[in-house]
Design a protein around this motif. Structure first.
Motif, PDB file in Angstrom:
ATOM      1  N   GLU A  60      48.414  51.249  88.351  1.00 38.66           N
ATOM      2  CA  GLU A  60      47.252  50.560  88.927  1.00 38.66           C
ATOM      3  C   GLU A  60      46.113  50.502  87.919  1.00 38.66           C
ATOM      4  OE1 GLU A  60      46.406  52.656  92.553  1.00 38.66           O
ATOM      5  OE2 GLU A  60      48.067  51.722  93.623  1.00 38.66           O
ATOM      6  N   ASP A  90      47.051  47.903  85.347  1.00 33.68           N
ATOM      7  CA  ASP A  90      46.902  46.562  85.923  1.00 33.68           C
ATOM      8  C   ASP A  90      45.429  46.175  86.020  1.00 33.68           C
ATOM      9  OD1 ASP A  90      49.638  46.414  86.150  1.00 33.68           O
ATOM     10  OD2 ASP A  90      49.684  46.758  88.339  1.00 33.68           O
ATOM     11  N   ALA A  91      44.597  47.106  86.409  1.00 32.27           N
ATOM     12  CA  ALA A  91      43.160  46.828  86.502  1.00 32.27           C
ATOM     13  C   ALA A  91      42.594  46.522  85.116  1.00 32.27           C
ATOM     14  CB  ALA A  91      42.430  48.012  87.128  1.00 32.27           C
ATOM     15  N   GLN A  92      43.034  47.273  84.125  1.00 32.80           N
ATOM     16  CA  GLN A  92      42.582  47.039  82.753  1.00 32.80           C
ATOM     17  C   GLN A  92      43.036  45.654  82.276  1.00 32.80           C
ATOM     18  OE1 GLN A  92      40.573  48.975  80.956  1.00 32.80           O
ATOM     19  NE2 GLN A  92      40.578  47.488  79.293  1.00 32.80           N
ATOM     20  N   ALA A 147      43.737  43.051  84.151  1.00 32.56           N
ATOM     21  CA  ALA A 147      42.985  42.047  84.902  1.00 32.56           C
ATOM     22  C   ALA A 147      41.576  41.906  84.333  1.00 32.56           C
ATOM     23  CB  ALA A 147      42.933  42.415  86.377  1.00 32.56           C
ATOM     24  N   ALA A 148      40.945  43.028  83.997  1.00 34.09           N
ATOM     25  CA  ALA A 148      39.593  42.982  83.438  1.00 34.09           C
ATOM     26  C   ALA A 148      39.606  42.278  82.082  1.00 34.09           C
ATOM     27  CB  ALA A 148      39.034  44.395  83.301  1.00 34.09           C
TER      28      ALA A 148
END
Length: 108
Positions: free
Chosen positions: A72, A75-77, A79-80
């Motif tokens: 997660e 994935d957040a990294q 997406a950012a």
């Protein structure tokens, strides 16, 4: 005298019957004690296996949770980073359009 022999035989038979009954009771008691001991051992072994199984499940759960959290975060990294790149591309496109508009305005 025959009655004495018969009485003695009856008494001997009663004694043998009592001895046999006592021996059977003792054997039954020993069997019950052995069975109780075996059941206690098996119960302790089953409980140990159950507890080991619970520990294994807890360890797998912790490992999988750590993997999920790491995924997660990655994935957040991602997406950012993708959003930042998209924003930069849009800003570059806007700057290029404004620059082109200025050049076009100067030519006129």
């Amino acid at each position: 005298m025959s009655d004495d022999i018969e009485t003695d035989l009856d008494e001997a038979e009663e004694i043998r019957a009592a001895e046999t009954e006592a021996r059977v009771k003792a054997e039954n008691k020993a069997e019950r004690a052995e069975r109780a001991e075996r059941m206690a051992r098996e119960g302790a072994q089953a409980m140990a296996e159950h507890l080991a199984s619970q520990v294994a499940v807890d360890e797998r759960t912790k490992r999988l949770r750590a993997l999920r959290l790491a995924k997660e975060a990655a994935d957040a990294q991602t997406a950012a980073t993708a959003k930042k790149e998209a924003d930069e591309a849009k800003a570059a496109k806007d700057r290029a359009r404004k620059t082109a508009a200025r050049k076009s305005a100067k030519k006129d």
